[in-house]
Structure formats: structure tokens, C-alpha cells
Design an enzyme around this catalytic site. Structure first.
Site, PDB file in Angstrom:
ATOM      1  N   ARG A  30      35.133  32.335  40.626  1.00  0.00           N
ATOM      2  CA  ARG A  30      36.399  31.992  40.310  1.00  0.00           C
ATOM      3  C   ARG A  30      36.880  30.860  41.337  1.00  0.00           C
ATOM      4  O   ARG A  30      37.399  29.713  41.250  1.00  0.00           O
ATOM      5  CB  ARG A  30      37.620  32.843  40.212  1.00  0.00           C
ATOM      6  N   ASP A  80      37.006  42.468  27.493  1.00  0.00           N
ATOM      7  CA  ASP A  80      38.484  42.306  28.215  1.00  0.00           C
ATOM      8  C   ASP A  80      39.408  43.549  27.857  1.00  0.00           C
ATOM      9  O   ASP A  80      38.688  44.294  27.123  1.00  0.00           O
ATOM     10  CB  ASP A  80      39.025  41.094  27.902  1.00  0.00           C
ATOM     11  N   ARG A 132      50.412  30.194  36.114  1.00  0.00           N
ATOM     12  CA  ARG A 132      50.081  31.598  35.340  1.00  0.00           C
ATOM     13  C   ARG A 132      51.074  32.034  34.627  1.00  0.00           C
ATOM     14  O   ARG A 132      52.299  32.580  35.354  1.00  0.00           O
ATOM     15  CB  ARG A 132      49.408  32.501  36.481  1.00  0.00           C
ATOM     16  N   CYS A 167      36.087  39.693  32.820  1.00  0.00           N
ATOM     17  CA  CYS A 167      36.863  38.918  33.746  1.00  0.00           C
ATOM     18  C   CYS A 167      37.629  39.785  34.754  1.00  0.00           C
ATOM     19  O   CYS A 167      38.045  39.281  35.930  1.00  0.00           O
ATOM     20  CB  CYS A 167      38.118  37.995  32.975  1.00  0.00           C
ATOM     21  N   GLN A 216      38.870  30.998  34.148  1.00  0.00           N
ATOM     22  CA  GLN A 216      37.877  32.199  34.118  1.00  0.00           C
ATOM     23  C   GLN A 216      36.492  31.493  33.216  1.00  0.00           C
ATOM     24  O   GLN A 216      35.545  32.018  33.995  1.00  0.00           O
ATOM     25  CB  GLN A 216      38.340  33.175  33.293  1.00  0.00           C
ATOM     26  N   HIS A 248      42.387  30.969  29.209  1.00  0.00           N
ATOM     27  CA  HIS A 248      42.321  31.458  30.212  1.00  0.00           C
ATOM     28  C   HIS A 248      40.859  30.321  30.662  1.00  0.00           C
ATOM     29  O   HIS A 248      39.890  30.968  30.858  1.00  0.00           O
ATOM     30  CB  HIS A 248      41.900  32.809  30.482  1.00  0.00           C
TER      31      HIS A 248
END
Length: 320
Positions: free
Chosen positions: A307, A234, A116, A279, A146, A143
Site C-alpha cells: 500500500r 475479505d 476515506r 486486504c 488496495q 477500494h
């Protein structure tokens, strides 16, 4: 093909655009199967089959996380494996030692690496040099983990996503880029409602067009939302951007994006059957109102749970 453009080597999970649709569909279906098999079981109990017993996943975090860390840790445990948390600030990752040298060292110790990171190029460099699978836990560009959870969540609530309409309302950030990849690979229409100053990356849009994807940038969020099966958003300012923008820059971005806030009026434009997706973490009162986030059309906590299940399918694909 190992999803990095190389014919040989470990099976990396870097970005959705590197995969064919059939492989991604298999991962979603496998995640659904494993989720159903665990129904009613204690969260910490292992799966009936533990194919990753003895395997170790190193998790490198240059950016903080709640869902990414916990979901990967629980996923490995349920599959019989173990995890090692590595704080990028405590390592010589990219400073004091090259990313490539770190990749070579970690490959001698562990069976897979999840990264990450703030820089997408760090992910690419890690994958080029590592001799074990590398998984994208988030970068400043994309991502993909996700999006795998998002596709599973959509299909749990609304059936197959192929041929459906999804609207993104907000800044064209890393999650939006992965939604564009997903639209092409899973065959649905994506409408991106964003101001011209914050459109998605031109290269990502160009890729989607070249692939024949139904991806359109729309200025008016209400035009984009009309008839959509899902509204997605987001945060307006991401963790990696807050220091760069400063207080004045963040305020300016908020002003640009206020008309793209997902509120009751925008959700009504989509209709009662539309679901709301985010998310997380959410900045309540900014990109989304409390009434939407906590409302009956919101599926954000299902996304968070999924997830775990989709990342388990990715781990199995990479390590089996």
C-alpha cells in the site's frame, strides 16, 4: 483527461475504471522502482529524491483505518511532503456544511485530499468541486488503492498478472468491485464465488461485460478455485454494515457465506502455486482460517506493505 471524465482540472484518483491500462501499468512499475530503491533503508528516511517537498496532503477519515492512514503518512514523508489528519466526526463534512463547500475551503489550504468515506457520492462531490487532486482511500463502493497494492504483490510473487486466473470467494463488496475493474484493465480472468444474495453490484458486472472482461460469477467456490493463481477474500461484514445489519443480520450473512470460507481445502483446490490474498483486517476463523492466513501461500503482509509503495506512485502522478 483527469480520470473523472473532465478534460481539464486536477488529476484525481477515484476508480480504476476511469483509467487506461497503460497509465495503471505505469503506476505499478513506478511503485516497484521506488520500492526497490528503498531496499535496506530506515523506514523513516526520505527517498533519494523528494519531489513532494513543501506539499501538504489532507486526509479525511469518516471510517477508522490502520493501513490507509499509516501508508499515506509514510508515503508523503518519504517523498518529502507532509500530511494533515482530519477526523470526519470533528468536521462539518457533509453535515453542517456541504461537501462541495468543504472541497473549496480545503483546496485553498492543501495540495491534495485523500478521502476515506462511507458514501461513494461524497467522494464524487468532493472531486467535482475541489481544485486539487482527490484520492479515493476507500468508499462503500470501491477500494482502488488496495487493488494497486494487490496487483504489485501478485506480480512480485507470480509474475505478470495478464492472462492469469484470480478467484474471489465471499461477498461481492467494495474490494470485489475494484477487483472487477482491475481484471478488465490488467487483462486477467476473475471468478467471483458468491451466493446470489451477495453478488457484486450489477452495474459493475455490466460494465465489465461491456468492456469484454473475463469476469464470471460462480456459485461453487471449489469450481471457481480450481486452477486459480490466487484466492482472494475479505471480511463478511464491513464496518459500515455492522450497525445496519445488527446481530441477527450479521449471523444470517455468516450462514450464507460459510461455504465460501477460505480454508485449507479450498486453497488445495487451487493448487500449491496459488497465493492467498486479503486486504486486512481479517476476522480469523470467519472468512479465512488461521492455517491459511499464516500459511506459506499467504502474502497478506506483503499486500499491506505495498500500500505504501503504490500510493507513493499515485501521489507522484497526481501532484507532479
Amino acid at each position: 483527461m483527469n480520470a473523472t471524465g473532465l478534460a481539464r482540472g486536477p488529476k484525481h484518483f477515484l476508480d480504476l475504471d476511469a483509467f487506461d491500462g497503460a497509465t495503471l501499468r505505469h503506476l505499478i512499475d513506478d511503485a516497484r522502482r521506488m520500492k526497490q530503491a528503498r531496499a535496506g533503508r530506515p523506514k523513516g528516511a526520505p527517498d533519494d529524491e523528494t519531489p513532494l517537498t513543501g506539499r501538504m496532503l489532507a486526509m479525511i477519515f469518516e471510517k477508522p483505518s490502520t493501513r490507509t492512514r499509516i501508508s499515506f503518512e509514510m508515503g508523503m514523508r518519504q517523498l518529502g511532503g507532509q500530511t494533515m489528519f482530519l477526523d470526519g466526526r470533528d468536521m462539518q463534512f457533509g453535515h453542517g456544511e456541504t461537501v462541495g463547500d468543504t472541497a473549496r475551503v480545503l483546496s485553498r489550504y492543501v495540495d491534495a485530499i485523500m478521502l476515506r468515506t462511507k458514501r461513494h457520492q461524497s467522494l464524487v462531490e468532493l472531486a467535482k468541486t475541489a481544485s486539487v487532486p482527490v484520492i479515493n482511500g476507500l468508499t462503500d463502493k470501491t477500494h482502488p488503492c488496495q487493488l494497486m497494492a494487490d496487483i504489485l504483490t501478485f506480480e512480485e510473487h507470480r509474475g505478470p498478472i495478464k492472462g492469469r486466473v484470480v478467484t474471489w470467494s465471499g461477498a461481492g463488496n467494495n474490494v470485489c468491485a475494484s477487483w472487477i475493474h482491475a481484471a478488465v484493465k490488467f487483462g486477467f480472468e476473475l471468478r467471483v464465488a458468491a451466493p446470489p444474495e451477495l453478488e457484486p453490484d450489477a452495474q459493475v458486472l455490466g460494465w465489465a461485460k461491456a468492456q469484454g472482461g473475463k469476469v464470471n460469477v460462480v456459485r461453487d467456490p471449489y469450481d471457481a478455485a480450481s486452477g486459480s493463481d490466487a484466492i482472494v477474500t475479505d471480511t463478511w461484514v464491513q464496518m459500515s454494515e455492522s450497525d445496519q445489519l445488527g446481530e441477527g443480520g450479521a449471523r444470517s450473512r455468516h450462514n450464507l457465506l460459510m461455504r465460501y470460507q477460505v480454508n485449507d481445502k479450498l486453497l488445495d483446490a487451487a493448487g500449491r502455486n496459488a497465493i492467498f490474498m486479503h486486504c486486512l483486517p481479517a476476522h480469523r476463523g470467519e472468512e479465512v482460517t488461521d492455517s491459511v492466513l499464516d500459511g506459506p501461500q499467504s502474502v497478506v503482509f506483503d499486500e499491506a506493505e505495498n500500500r505504501l509503495h503504490t500510493q507513493k506512485s499515485v501521489l507522484l502522478w497526481a501532484l507532479k
